[in-house]
Every structure is written in structure tokens, then in C-alpha cells.
Design an enzyme around this catalytic site. Structure first.
Site, mmCIF file in Angstrom:
data_model
loop_
_atom_site.group_PDB
_atom_site.id
_atom_site.type_symbol
_atom_site.label_atom_id
_atom_site.label_comp_id
_atom_site.label_asym_id
_atom_site.label_seq_id
_atom_site.Cartn_x
_atom_site.Cartn_y
_atom_site.Cartn_z
ATOM 1 N N GLU A 1 -42.925 9.538 9.266
ATOM 2 C CA GLU A 1 -42.255 10.934 8.849
ATOM 3 C C GLU A 1 -43.676 11.262 8.705
ATOM 4 O O GLU A 1 -44.625 10.309 8.196
ATOM 5 C CB GLU A 1 -41.231 10.779 8.002
ATOM 6 C CG GLU A 1 -40.732 12.294 7.914
ATOM 7 C CD GLU A 1 -39.744 12.526 7.692
ATOM 8 O OE1 GLU A 1 -38.763 12.947 8.413
ATOM 9 O OE2 GLU A 1 -39.534 12.558 6.623
ATOM 10 N N LYS B 1 -45.283 13.981 7.300
ATOM 11 C CA LYS B 1 -44.742 15.033 5.866
ATOM 12 C C LYS B 1 -45.737 15.453 4.933
ATOM 13 O O LYS B 1 -46.282 14.058 3.890
ATOM 14 C CB LYS B 1 -43.648 13.680 5.752
ATOM 15 C CG LYS B 1 -42.695 14.556 4.009
ATOM 16 C CD LYS B 1 -41.971 13.539 3.784
ATOM 17 C CE LYS B 1 -41.120 14.010 2.430
ATOM 18 N NZ LYS B 1 -39.998 13.134 2.065
ATOM 19 N N LYS C 1 -37.850 17.627 12.383
ATOM 20 C CA LYS C 1 -37.043 17.219 11.198
ATOM 21 C C LYS C 1 -36.553 18.670 10.754
ATOM 22 O O LYS C 1 -37.474 18.997 10.163
ATOM 23 C CB LYS C 1 -37.516 17.000 10.030
ATOM 24 C CG LYS C 1 -37.057 16.152 9.212
ATOM 25 C CD LYS C 1 -36.695 14.617 9.565
ATOM 26 C CE LYS C 1 -35.493 14.454 8.394
ATOM 27 N NZ LYS C 1 -36.030 13.443 7.673
ATOM 28 N N ASN D 1 -28.796 8.788 4.932
ATOM 29 C CA ASN D 1 -30.187 9.268 3.726
ATOM 30 C C ASN D 1 -29.379 8.159 2.634
ATOM 31 O O ASN D 1 -28.662 8.177 1.357
ATOM 32 C CB ASN D 1 -29.681 10.344 3.226
ATOM 33 C CG ASN D 1 -31.406 11.056 3.505
ATOM 34 O OD1 ASN D 1 -32.266 9.826 3.176
ATOM 35 N ND2 ASN D 1 -31.788 11.941 4.042
ATOM 36 N N GLU E 1 -26.581 12.820 10.087
ATOM 37 C CA GLU E 1 -27.414 12.450 8.819
ATOM 38 C C GLU E 1 -26.548 12.139 8.256
ATOM 39 O O GLU E 1 -25.569 13.447 8.047
ATOM 40 C CB GLU E 1 -28.732 12.944 8.442
ATOM 41 C CG GLU E 1 -28.829 12.216 7.280
ATOM 42 C CD GLU E 1 -30.061 13.218 6.231
ATOM 43 O OE1 GLU E 1 -31.471 12.970 6.833
ATOM 44 O OE2 GLU E 1 -30.087 13.817 5.351
ATOM 45 N N GLU F 1 -32.672 5.466 6.112
ATOM 46 C CA GLU F 1 -33.451 6.911 5.567
ATOM 47 C C GLU F 1 -34.058 6.697 4.037
ATOM 48 O O GLU F 1 -32.595 6.666 3.585
ATOM 49 C CB GLU F 1 -32.575 7.760 6.082
ATOM 50 C CG GLU F 1 -32.610 8.190 7.737
ATOM 51 C CD GLU F 1 -31.903 9.290 7.764
ATOM 52 O OE1 GLU F 1 -31.133 10.274 8.972
ATOM 53 O OE2 GLU F 1 -31.837 10.617 7.247
ATOM 54 N N SER F 2 -34.827 7.173 4.163
ATOM 55 C CA SER F 2 -35.685 7.477 2.661
ATOM 56 C C SER F 2 -35.742 5.851 1.370
ATOM 57 O O SER F 2 -34.645 5.415 1.613
ATOM 58 C CB SER F 2 -34.571 8.162 1.675
ATOM 59 O OG SER F 2 -34.457 9.498 2.726
#
Ligand SMILES: O=C(O)c1ccccc1NCC(=O)[C@H](O)[C@H](O)COP(=O)(O)O
Length: 321
Positions: free
Chosen positions: A106, A108, A169, A240, A218, A275-276
């Protein structure tokens, strides 16, 4: 399923929040893009959490987008864009090639939970470094207000020679955003089940298919997973680990949801993205053992001096292209 009357109400923008709430969606819409925040808050009270606040702002931003560039124009622009790249195929191939989850790296700069992650932020340099070090796909944040991202970043990365498929995103609430993303070079788009009622997810999936884009749907909790698994045409689900309402990050969320739903996910041939909150090879191994074929990682890469080289640190080995 909606009955015919509800469908008409929906199409007219009536009782959106009631219909959404019946599906367990807690994020409300104000549906008043020209009203001031004060007027909105008089009616609905303050936003319940950061995600609701983002969505309320997004409603206004999208209405402004429509006014600047009508839907017909964005559709035209999307159909004239260079062909989209196969986001799903790139993840599948990278997983087979490397034996570890394919990386969606990502781009970001900042986030509501962590603030600015990288002061000296050059999206093209970061994207090129990610690609060079084995990322299968890239995720480009386009929200300006909360993430300091932009569509300019997406266009710049697309025209920089980077070959990886690109995920836009965004916080999608309207089809205008999907056409707009494609017109700026996106190959995939994020659809958040916590925000979108089933009918919207279905409609948006159809648009993605027409445009040759991949939709990453998601989910964060049990109810969202159950809803999404009932929708035909879902090929890619992101779990997520971060609650977008509270910011709490817990990687066991991926394990818990895959323990309950892994069988049906495998039966349907759906590919899952963790994710994350992934920082170490152990974190990656944990979500891989839980059943993911890909991971979406921002903070732990972008905060390192060399985000590209940080990929080796994250996986404990080099990724091959
Ligand atoms: O990252 C946030 O603070 C955030 C807040 C509100 C809505 C979305 C948010 N993040 C989006 C993401 O889920 C992450 O950018 C993505 O999964 C990468 O996470 P990480 O590796 O932890 O940066």
C-alpha cells in the site's frame, strides 16, 4: 431479498438507512450533499465514529464530483482508458510462485489511526520500489482528507511504467467513483461491506465486470462475511483485522472468520486477502496458516526508510516476480 416496493424506495434514495440497518449496517448516510454539517448534525446527531464521518464527507465529495464531471463523461473517460490489468490473476500467480501470500503493497502517506506515516512521501518512488522487490499488486489510497492520498498519485503511478495491477483504495458509495477510478488507471476497487448494502455491492460488482476490474470486497465481522458469501460473483474477499469504527487491530480476526467460513470460501474458489496490522514474518505465517492467499500491507512497509527492502523483512525472504 428486497421486495418490489423496497426496491423502488431504494432506487429513489428513500429509507436508505432503514434498509441498510436491516442488513446490520451501522454506518448511516445523510443523503443531503448540499446541507451544511450543522444541518446534518441537527438531524442525525454527530457521526458515531470515524468511518461514518468519512462517509458523510464522501457523500459531499461525490456530489461535487458529479457536478464537475457528469456521470456520462466519466463513463466515456473510463471506456477510453487503457485496458485494465488482471489484479486477481496477479495475486493467484504470485501465491503459486512464492509459496507465501501474494503482496498488495500500500502506497499510504497517512491514516486516521496513525497520523502521518511518512513525511518524505514520493508515491512513484515507493510504488517502483515495491514492484522491484516482488509486490504482486499495489494499493493506492486516493482519499485526500483522511489519508493524504489522491487520484493524482494513482495517475502518476499508472503512467510511471509500474506494471503491477493497481487497487484504488477508496470509500466507494456511488458508481460514479468506480468509473472515475477506471478512467484514472485503476484495475481494482475496494468495496466495504460495512458501508454498502447488498444491492449496492451487486450493482457495483456488475460495473466492475463490465469494466474488466477486480472488486476487493472487504469484511470485518461475521455478519458482513455471511452477507458477502451470499452474493454471486464475489471472487476476492479482504478480511480487515482493523475495525474501521474503533481502530482496534487484531489479526486473530482473520483466523476466526476463516475457521467459520473457510470451507464455503474454498468451495466457491474465492481468494482471501488478510488486511492490516501485519509487521513480521510470524504475522504473515499466522494469516497464511489461517487460509489467506494474499496480504494487504501499508504501515509496516511505508514507515521504513526503504519501503521496498522492507518487503524482505516482512516475509523473511525475497519475493520473486
Ligand atoms: O488505517 C486506518 O487508520 C484506517 C482508518 C479508517 C478507515 C480505514 C483505514 N485503513 C484502511 C486499511 O484498512 C489499511 O490501510 C490497510 O489494510 C493497510 O493496513 P496497515 O498495514 O495496518 O497500514
Amino acid at each position: 431479498m428486497l421486495n418490489a416496493k423496497e426496491l423502488v424506495q431504494w432506487e429513489n434514495g428513500l429509507s436508505f438507512n432503514d434498509i441498510a440497518a436491516r442488513q446490520g449496517i451501522r454506518i448511516r448516510r445523510h443523503c443531503r450533499p448540499t446541507a451544511s454539517l450543522k444541518e446534518i448534525e441537527e438531524e442525525l446527531g454527530a457521526p458515531l465514529n470515524i468511518l461514518e464521518k468519512i462517509i458523510w464527507d464522501k457523500e459531499i465529495e461525490v456530489a461535487e464530483g458529479h457536478a464537475k464531471k457528469p456521470l456520462e463523461e466519466v463513463i466515456q473517460a473510463a471506456t477510453k482508458a487503457p485496458p485494465s490489468r488482471d489484479f486477481y490473476g496477479a495475486l493467484e500467480a504470485a501465491y503459486k510462485r512464492n509459496g507465501v501470500p501474494a503482496l498488495i503493497a500500500e502506497v499510504k502517506k497517512a491514516s486516521p489511526s496513525r497520523g502521518v506515516l511518512r513525511e518524505n512521501f514520493n508515491p512513484v518512488e515507493i510504488a517502483q520500489a515495491y514492484e522491484k522487490n516482488g509486490a504482486a499488486c499495489l494499493s493506492i489510497l486516493t482519499d485526500e482528507k483522511y489519508f493524504q492520498g489522491s487520484f493524482d498519485n494513482l495517475e502518476k503511478v499508472r503512467s510511471s511504467g509500474v506494471k503491477c495491477p493497481l487497487l484504488c483504495k477508496e470509500f466507494v458509495i456511488d458508481k460514479w467513483q468506480i468509473y472515475n477510478a477506471r478512467s484514472k488507471g485503476a484495475d481494482a476497487i475496494l468495496l466495504i461491506a460495512a458501508v454498502l448494502p447488498d444491492l449496492d455491492i451487486r450493482k457495483f460488482l456488475q460495473i466492475c465486470e463490465e469494466l474488466g476490474m477486480t472488486a476487493l470486497i472487504e469484511v470485518h465481522d461475521e455478519r458482513e462475511m455471511e452477507r458477502v458469501l451470499k452474493i454471486n460473483g464475489v471472487k476476492l474477499i479482504g478480511i480487515n483485522n482493523r475495525s474501521l469504527e474503533t481502530f482496534v487491530v487484531d489479526t486473530s480476526n482473520t483466523k476466526m472468520l476463516l475457521e467459520k467460513h473457510g470451507d464455503i470460501i474454498r468451495e466457491k474458489g474465492i481468494l482471501v486477502v488478510g488486511e492490516s496490522g501485519l509487521f513480521t514474518p510470524d504475522d504473515v505465517a499466522y494469516v497464511q496458516n489461517a487460509g489467506v492467499s494474499a496480504v494487504l500491507v501499508g504501515e509496516s512497509l511505508v514507515k521504513q526508510e526503504c519501503p521496498g527492502r522492507a518487503i524482505v523483512g516482512l516475509f523473511g525472504k525475497e519475493l520473486l516476480h
